[in-house]
Design an enzyme around this catalytic site. Structure first.
Site, PDB file in Angstrom:
ATOM      1  N   SER A   1       4.386  -3.806  -1.533  1.00 29.81           N
ATOM      2  CA  SER A   1       4.664  -4.089  -2.679  1.00 29.81           C
ATOM      3  C   SER A   1       6.257  -4.536  -3.331  1.00 29.81           C
ATOM      4  O   SER A   1       6.448  -4.890  -4.267  1.00 29.81           O
ATOM      5  CB  SER A   1       4.078  -3.206  -3.683  1.00 29.81           C
ATOM      6  OG  SER A   1       5.018  -1.736  -3.566  1.00 29.81           O
TER       7      SER A   1
ATOM      8  N   LYS B   1      14.310  -1.756  -7.009  1.00 32.39           N
ATOM      9  CA  LYS B   1      12.712  -2.262  -7.234  1.00 32.39           C
ATOM     10  C   LYS B   1      12.536  -1.765  -8.662  1.00 32.39           C
ATOM     11  O   LYS B   1      12.944  -0.752  -9.194  1.00 32.39           O
ATOM     12  CB  LYS B   1      11.933  -1.360  -6.222  1.00 32.39           C
ATOM     13  CG  LYS B   1      10.455  -1.668  -6.202  1.00 32.39           C
ATOM     14  CD  LYS B   1       9.702  -0.985  -5.172  1.00 32.39           C
ATOM     15  CE  LYS B   1       8.275  -1.424  -5.266  1.00 32.39           C
ATOM     16  NZ  LYS B   1       7.297  -1.017  -4.012  1.00 32.39           N
TER      17      LYS B   1
ATOM     18  N   SER C   1       4.160  -0.279   1.605  1.00 34.76           N
ATOM     19  CA  SER C   1       4.816  -1.266   0.643  1.00 34.76           C
ATOM     20  C   SER C   1       6.406  -1.468   1.115  1.00 34.76           C
ATOM     21  O   SER C   1       7.095  -2.224   0.446  1.00 34.76           O
ATOM     22  CB  SER C   1       4.979  -0.708  -0.565  1.00 34.76           C
ATOM     23  OG  SER C   1       3.543  -1.050  -1.110  1.00 34.76           O
TER      24      SER C   1
END
Length: 460
Positions: A141, A66, A165
């Site tokens: 997310s 990420k 997320s």
């Protein structure tokens, strides 16, 4: 296969690169690729396998990280246009541990701005789409991670979770995501002290998720909240015979979509057939109270941190980011910090009471089956015919950030009517990580998923 020389780390990486070049243009899951650095690392891994020594847990495996998990010398924008030229001064702890374990970071994945939304799009990176149906979002997310895994751009990925997320993208993309209990996996100061947050792994199988979780976990000097190493997670025994599992469809009054409910009940029935005792329970929670508790917390930590980071560049922010900060600010104005703590401990006590006598709790990850890929949801969301004030209220993950010592594993539960996957959460007692992986492996065994692949559908 690496050990038996049936497959070389170089061959695997080359296949991942070819897949990325073929399909990522249609889903936009990556912020950048690191193929030039990754290929020499794959060659070195192949040499180590040929010599049969220095074989570390992730040796030769490509891992997509990420973007918020900074890599020293690489950009660290968190999706913000105003920070697109900022660079990380150190590796994030999870990056450090992946590399030490022999993992090859070959790509970085998209997020919404500041990882503050459950859809993944931003002015900086554009819209990330769900490989199962590109009309819809992979969630957020960690949406880029979920999309990359589902599309075959990586076998392993890093994620983070402060209100869902990790689990929401796993649910929407048919992958597996682990929200570790607070402190299990180290983070970066100062938000490492936020007891809602946690970094973690995503993968396509429960065993792969456990593999990456074992690498990421353990005490770190930079995170004073991090825990000493616990027992390694394993999924060798997936038996749930005799286990007692609580089933809660609505977590109070979440308006769960019929297809989500049907798939969740299907998982419960499969576990029952596998020998578990599954009993349906109710919880005294409400969407409104959970949302108020969550945003009160954000109003004293994440919201002010975001305002500090974006001061002077507010006009460049996505509307959902401005809405998030405004909601957090308003909640802090309306509720004292101690009011939030009282609400949190009340929810935690209610969960502990409900789970007494059970080994784990099973519930949906999201009440709504899908989100539009480019949706803003500034006016709330329609959830099963009910208009909710905030689209966060359409998801069922935040209670377990409020009760963040509980490990939660998200696994696929079936397909929604709209053509994308749905998922369930397996919630354990505080710090009982092993149980959620046992139950997750059992679900995977009785409802096999790994053979299902998205066809990368065109926009409807």
């Amino acid at each position: 296969m690496f050990r038996s020389r049936e497959l070389s780390p170089v061959e695997l990486l080359e296949a991942v690169i070819a897949r990325t070049e073929a399909v990522n243009g249609g889903i936009n899951a990556l912020t950048e690729t690191l193929f030039e650095e990754a290929l020499p690392a794959a060659r070195q891994a192949a040499i180590r396998y040929a010599r049969g020594r220095d074989l570390t847990p992730l040796l030769g495996l490509p891992v997509a990280t990420k973007e918020k998990h900074g890599i020293k010398g690489r950009t660290l924008s968190q999706g913000l246009v105003a920070r697109k030229d900022e660079y990380a001064v150190e590796d994030h702890p999870v990056v450090e541990r992946i590399r030490r374990a022999g993992g090859i970071i070959h790509a970085r994945t998209t997020t919404p701005e500041y990882s503050c939304a459950t859809v993944t799009h931003s002015p900086l990176w554009g819209v990330t789409r769900n490989p199962w149906n590109r009309r819809y979002s992979p969630g957020g997310s960690s949406g880029g991670a979920g999309a990359a895994l589902a599309a075959g751009l990586a076998p392993l990925a890093t994620a983070s979770d402060i209100a869902g997320s990790t689990r929401l993208p796993a649910s929407f993309t048919g992958t597996v995501g682990f929200k570790a209990p607070y402190g299990r996996i180290p983070g970066l100061a100062p938000l490492s002290a936020d007891h809602y947050r946690g970094d973690g792994p995503m993968a396509r199988t429960v065993a792969d998720t456990a593999l990456l979780a074992n690498v990421m976990a353990g005490r770190h000097l930079g995170d004073h909240t991090s825990l000493a190493d616990g027992p390694a997670l394993t999924v060798e025994s997936a038996s749930v015979a005799g286990m007692r599992i609580a089933l809660c469809i609505r977590l109070g009054n979440y308006p769960v979509a019929p297809d989500v409910e049907a798939n969740t009940r299907g998982v419960a029935a499969a576990l029952r057939d596998a020998g578990a005792v599954v009993e349906e329970i109710e919880l005294p929670w409400t969407v409104e109270a959970t949302s108020r508790t969550m945003f009160t917390h954000f109003g004293y930590l994440l919201g002010p941190a975001m305002e500090d980071e974006t001061a002077g560049s507010e006009e460049l922010l996505a509307p959902y980011t401005r809405r998030f900060m405004a909601d957090a600010r308003r909640a802090a104005e309306e509720n004292r910090f101690v009011d939030g703590v009282r609400a949190e401990t009340r929810l935690q006590a209610e969960l502990a009471t409900a789970m007494e006598g059970f080994d784990a709790l099973l519930c949906p990850a999201s009440a709504v089956a899908a989100l539009d890929a480019d949706g803003m949801y500034l006016d709330g969301i329609d959830a099963n015919g009910e208009q909710l004030e905030h689209y966060w209220q359409g998801h069922m993950t935040a209670p377990f950030n409020i009760a963040n010592r509980c490990p939660v594993l998200a696994v696929p539960s079936g397909m929604a009517d709209c053509g994308i996957p749905t998922g369930v959460q397996i919630v354990g007692h505080p710090f009982d990580d092993a149980t959620v992986f046992t139950v997750g492996a059992a679900v995977e065994a009785v409802l096999p998923w790994a053979g299902r692949r998205p066809e990368l559908l065109t926009l409807a």
